[in-house]
Design a protein around this motif. Structure first.
Motif, PDB file in Angstrom:
ATOM      1  N   ALA A   9      67.589  69.142  49.197  1.00 33.77           N
ATOM      2  CA  ALA A   9      66.492  68.707  48.328  1.00 33.77           C
ATOM      3  C   ALA A   9      65.216  69.472  48.669  1.00 33.77           C
ATOM      4  O   ALA A   9      65.046  69.976  49.776  1.00 33.77           O
ATOM      5  CB  ALA A   9      66.248  67.208  48.505  1.00 33.77           C
ATOM      6  N   LEU A 169      71.965  59.346  49.748  1.00 33.48           N
ATOM      7  CA  LEU A 169      72.550  59.839  48.496  1.00 33.48           C
ATOM      8  C   LEU A 169      73.655  58.896  48.019  1.00 33.48           C
ATOM      9  O   LEU A 169      73.740  58.584  46.830  1.00 33.48           O
ATOM     10  CB  LEU A 169      73.115  61.250  48.679  1.00 33.48           C
ATOM     11  CG  LEU A 169      72.123  62.393  48.564  1.00 33.48           C
ATOM     12  CD1 LEU A 169      72.744  63.687  49.084  1.00 33.48           C
ATOM     13  CD2 LEU A 169      71.658  62.566  47.134  1.00 33.48           C
ATOM     14  N   PRO A 174      71.288  61.088  43.515  1.00 34.39           N
ATOM     15  CA  PRO A 174      70.242  62.107  43.635  1.00 34.39           C
ATOM     16  C   PRO A 174      68.986  61.770  42.832  1.00 34.39           C
ATOM     17  O   PRO A 174      69.045  61.063  41.830  1.00 34.39           O
ATOM     18  CB  PRO A 174      70.905  63.373  43.102  1.00 34.39           C
ATOM     19  CG  PRO A 174      72.096  62.928  42.349  1.00 34.39           C
ATOM     20  CD  PRO A 174      72.439  61.540  42.771  1.00 34.39           C
ATOM     21  N   HIS A 178      66.481  66.732  44.212  1.00 34.33           N
ATOM     22  CA  HIS A 178      67.731  67.204  44.805  1.00 34.33           C
ATOM     23  C   HIS A 178      68.228  68.439  44.076  1.00 34.33           C
ATOM     24  O   HIS A 178      68.096  68.549  42.853  1.00 34.33           O
ATOM     25  CB  HIS A 178      68.796  66.100  44.786  1.00 34.33           C
ATOM     26  CG  HIS A 178      68.628  65.128  45.894  1.00 34.33           C
ATOM     27  ND1 HIS A 178      67.977  63.924  45.738  1.00 34.33           N
ATOM     28  CD2 HIS A 178      68.999  65.198  47.198  1.00 34.33           C
ATOM     29  CE1 HIS A 178      67.964  63.289  46.897  1.00 34.33           C
ATOM     30  NE2 HIS A 178      68.577  64.042  47.807  1.00 34.33           N
ATOM     31  N   ARG A 180      71.040  69.998  42.633  1.00 29.90           N
ATOM     32  CA  ARG A 180      72.372  69.588  42.173  1.00 29.90           C
ATOM     33  C   ARG A 180      73.435  70.628  42.529  1.00 29.90           C
ATOM     34  O   ARG A 180      74.571  70.285  42.822  1.00 29.90           O
ATOM     35  CB  ARG A 180      72.359  69.310  40.672  1.00 29.90           C
ATOM     36  CG  ARG A 180      71.414  68.192  40.240  1.00 29.90           C
ATOM     37  CD  ARG A 180      71.632  66.888  40.999  1.00 29.90           C
ATOM     38  NE  ARG A 180      72.842  66.206  40.622  1.00 29.90           N
ATOM     39  CZ  ARG A 180      72.899  65.110  39.898  1.00 29.90           C
ATOM     40  NH1 ARG A 180      71.792  64.539  39.470  1.00 29.90           N
ATOM     41  NH2 ARG A 180      74.056  64.559  39.609  1.00 29.90           N
TER      42      ARG A 180
END
Length: 191
Positions: A9, A169, A174, A178, A180
């Motif tokens: 993140a 998490l 998320p 974050h 992905r």
């Protein structure tokens, strides 16, 4: 140099620093300059203050998680580095870049430069940039992101893939900060 290549993140942050030629002689505190990962948080914080006061010029830039996901981490790193160099009030004749890469899929460093593998342990200016990037990123994630998303406890793990971060998490999923593209294995385990 940059900081934040591997976290789950937050942004990737880069810094550029031009030190005076005699910086190490004039400022004994800078004698401990080294790769930011090899210094304690307390030493990084102290050096941050010295570097920002004694440098001829310095700049910090960041590329956010959404852009990292939209491109790739290498392109994001190169973009942050180029933005930091572009923001310097004095443009260098040649920039020393930590690492062995100067371009990603969509972005390349355009400032005249030389790649230095392990540069944050070989060059005082790269080490200084490493410290500014790491401290700036840590302050942002532990401060602003932790305040915006307290449930993730960013102040404790600064976005890195720690056990605590994965637990948060699992519990909350998320948030917009974050990356992905860095959560693919985590998402596969949840299916």
């Amino acid at each position: 140099d940059e900081a934040g290549r591997g976290p789950l993140a937050g942004p990737v942050v880069a810094a550029a620093v031009i030190l005076p030629e005699d910086a190490l002689q004039r400022c004994p505190q800078l004698a401990i300059l080294n790769d930011s990962k090899k210094l304690s948080e307390k030493k990084r914080e102290a050096l941050y203050e010295v570097i920002t006061q004694k440098a001829v010029c310095w700049a910090v830039a960041r590329v956010e998680a959404a852009e990292i996901d939209a491109t790739d981490i290498l392109s994001a790193r190169m973009k942050a580095m180029q933005q930091a160099m572009d923001a310097l009030t004095i443009q260098p004749e040649i920039a020393l870049i930590d690492g062995n890469r100067d371009k990603g899929r969509s972005v390349a460093i355009t400032t005249p430069h030389k790649l230095v593998v392990g540069g944050d342990g070989k060059s005082a200016s790269i080490a200084a940039a490493s410290i500014l990037a790491k401290v700036s990123r840590d302050r942002f994630v532990a401060g602003e992101l932790d305040e915006r998303y307290p449930q993730y406890q960013f102040a404790k793990h600064k976005g890195y893939g720690t056990k605590l971060h994965y637990e948060m998490l699992d519990k909350f999923g998320p948030c917009p900060e974050h990356r992905r593209s860095f959560l693919k294995k985590w998402e596969e385990k949840r299916i």
